[in-house]
Write a protein that holds these residues in place. Structure first.
Motif, PDB file in Angstrom:
ATOM      1  N   LEU A  25      21.127  42.113  83.460  1.00 28.93           N
ATOM      2  CA  LEU A  25      20.567  43.761  83.654  1.00 28.93           C
ATOM      3  C   LEU A  25      19.376  43.645  82.502  1.00 28.93           C
ATOM      4  N   SER A  26      19.523  43.177  81.721  1.00 23.78           N
ATOM      5  CA  SER A  26      18.233  43.190  80.531  1.00 23.78           C
ATOM      6  C   SER A  26      16.845  42.750  81.450  1.00 23.78           C
ATOM      7  N   THR A  28      16.336  43.271  84.579  1.00 22.96           N
ATOM      8  CA  THR A  28      16.121  44.324  85.370  1.00 22.96           C
ATOM      9  C   THR A  28      15.238  45.501  84.755  1.00 22.96           C
ATOM     10  N   LEU A  29      16.032  45.783  83.572  1.00 25.78           N
ATOM     11  CA  LEU A  29      15.050  46.937  82.741  1.00 25.78           C
ATOM     12  C   LEU A  29      13.808  46.742  82.369  1.00 25.78           C
ATOM     13  N   GLU A  30      13.474  45.052  82.181  1.00 22.63           N
ATOM     14  CA  GLU A  30      12.379  44.905  81.736  1.00 22.63           C
ATOM     15  C   GLU A  30      11.336  45.003  82.931  1.00 22.63           C
ATOM     16  N   LEU A  32      11.578  47.000  85.452  1.00 24.65           N
ATOM     17  CA  LEU A  32      11.128  48.449  85.562  1.00 24.65           C
ATOM     18  C   LEU A  32       9.974  48.922  84.573  1.00 24.65           C
TER      19      LEU A  32
END
Length: 352
Positions: A25-26, A28-30, A32
Motif C-alpha cells: 500500500l505504501s 500505491t500511495l507514493e 499517487l
C-alpha cells in the motif's frame, strides 16, 4: 525498448522479479503522490513535438534532437521515460511512435488529442488550491522553496527517512538469504534507517555500522532521533565521499549505497564504486539500492528525470551499467533483485 545486455565477462543473476506481485500500500500511495511525473513527461513530449517529429519514421536521437531543438543526452532520458509509458519504442536504429501515440499525438491526425491534453495542464495550477478551497481556516504549506536551507534540509531528511524505513524492511528480508558480515559502511544513508535495520537484525553478532553522510544531514538525523538507543552500534561519520580520506585500517564486510549513486553523473558514480570496492574486505559484499531506468518499474526513468531537473548532475544508472562497473572493479558476479515496490537491488561479492 531494446534490452540492455551486460558484456559477456559480467555474470548477472536476475532474481525475484515481482512482475505479478501486488505492490505494498505504501507504494500505491507514493505512486499517487508522483502521478504528476508521468503527466508532466507527457506534456513535455507534446510541447517538444516529439511525436509529430517522429511521425511514422524511426529516428536516431541526434536527428530527432535537431528536429525538436533538444539536447541529445537530456532528450534520451525523456525518450526512455516515454518508452516505459508505452508511447514510443526504442529500436536498434532509433526511436519510433507506438500505434496509439501515432493515432492521438501526431498533429494533423484526425484523432489528435494534444491540445486537449495540454488544456489539462493549463488547469494544473488551480488544483494546487484544492486544500485551501476546502479548508475553513488558512493553512500554510509544510515546506516552501522560500524556506532557508536548514529548514528544507530537515524536511528532506525526515521525508526520506519515512520511506527508507519501509524500504529497509524489504532490503533486509532479501539479505537474509546472503551470508554477509560486518562491519557496515552505509554511504549516504540519510537518518540511518537501513543501518538501524541491519544492525538490529544482527544484534547477537554485535555488527557495527558507520553511517557516512553530509554534516548537515547527520545533524538533522540526530535531531530526528535524539535518543541514544537509536544510535546503538551506529557511528555517524560526516564528510563527502569522493574527497574523504579513510584510515588504512578502515575495511568493511558490507558496503551499502542506497539511493546514493543517483546523486552523481556516470563519471563520478564510477569513481564512487571504485573507491567503495577498495574499502571492501575480501569476501565482503557491496549492496546497491537504487532506481534503475532499465528495470521493471516505471519509477526508474521517471526518477531519472526528477534528478535531471532537481539536481545539478544527478542521474539514475542502468542496472546493466552498474553490473559492468562492478565487474571492472573485480566484482564479476552481480545479483539483481527487483523489489516488490519500485526499486532494485544489486548485490556483488568481492573475491576472497
Amino acid at each position: 525498448m531494446a534490452a540492455a545486455i551486460p558484456p559477456a565477462s559480467v555474470s548477472v543473476t536476475m532474481t525475484d522479479s515481482p512482475l505479478f506481485t501486488q505492490p505494498p500500500l505504501s507504494q500505491t500511495l507514493e505512486d499517487l503522490a508522483c502521478a504528476y511525473w508521468s503527466s508532466d513527461t507527457l506534456f513535455a513530449a507534446i510541447k517538444l513535438n516529439i511525436f509529430g517529429n517522429l511521425g511514422d519514421e524511426t529516428l536516431a536521437v541526434a536527428e530527432l534532437g535537431q528536429l525538436c531543438h533538444c539536447h541529445p543526452a537530456e532528450l534520451t532520458r525523456l525518450l526512455t521515460a516515454l518508452a516505459r509509458l508505452n508511447l514510443i519504442l526504442e529500436e536498434t536504429d532509433g526511436w519510433r511512435n507506438l500505434p496509439e501515440a501515432a493515432r492521438h499525438l501526431i498533429p494533423e491526425r484526425p484523432e489528435y488529442l494534444g491540445d486537449f491534453l495540454l488544456y489539462r495542464r493549463y488547469l494544473q495550477p488551480t488544483w494546487h488550491t484544492l486544500t485551501q478551497t476546502i479548508s475553513s481556516v488558512p493553512l500554510s504549506p509544510a515546506l516552501s522553496r522560500d524556506d532557508d536551507y536548514p529548514t528544507r534540509n530537515r524536511h528532506y531528511v525526515q521525508a526520506l527517512d519515512q520511506l527508507a524505513r519501509l524500504k529497509a524492511q524489504e532490503i533486509v528480508a532479501k539479505l537474509n538469504h546472503i551470508p554477509w558480515h560486518g562491519p557496515i559502511l552505509d554511504l549516504g544513508g540519510g537518518a540511518g534507517a537501513l543501518s538501524r535495520a541491519l544492525t538490529q537484525t544482527h544484534r547477537q553478532q554485535a555488527v557495527a555500522a558507520t553511517l557516512f553522510e553530509l554534516p548537515e544531514v547527520l545533524a538533522a538525523a540526530q535531531a530526528l532521533y535524539p535518543a541514544s538507543d537509536a544510535w546503538m552500534d551506529i557511528a555517524p561519520l560526516p564528510g563527502e565521499f569522493l574527497s574523504h580520506s579513510f584510515a588504512d585500517h578502515d575495511r568493511f564486510g558490507l558496503i551499502v549505497l542506497s539511493n546514493f549513486l543517483h546523486i552523481y553523473n556516470a563519471t563520478n558514480a564510477k569513481l564512487c564504486l571504485s573507491k567503495a570496492v577498495t574499502l571492501l574486505r575480501p569476501s565482503g559484499h557491496l549492496l546497491i539500492h537504487d532506481y534503475c531506468p532499465d528495470r521493471g518499474a516505471i519509477k526508474g526513468p521517471l526518477y531519472d528525470l526528477n534528478m535531471l531537473i532537481n539536481t545539478p548532475n544527478g542521474q539514475c544508472h542502468k542496472a546493466c551499467d552498474l553490473a559492468t562497473w562492478l565487474a571492472d572493479n573485480g566484482l564479476t558476479e552481480a545479483r539483481i533483485i527487483d523489489l516488490a515496490s519500485d526499486s532494485t537491488l544489486i548485490i556483488a561479492r568481492r573475491p576472497s
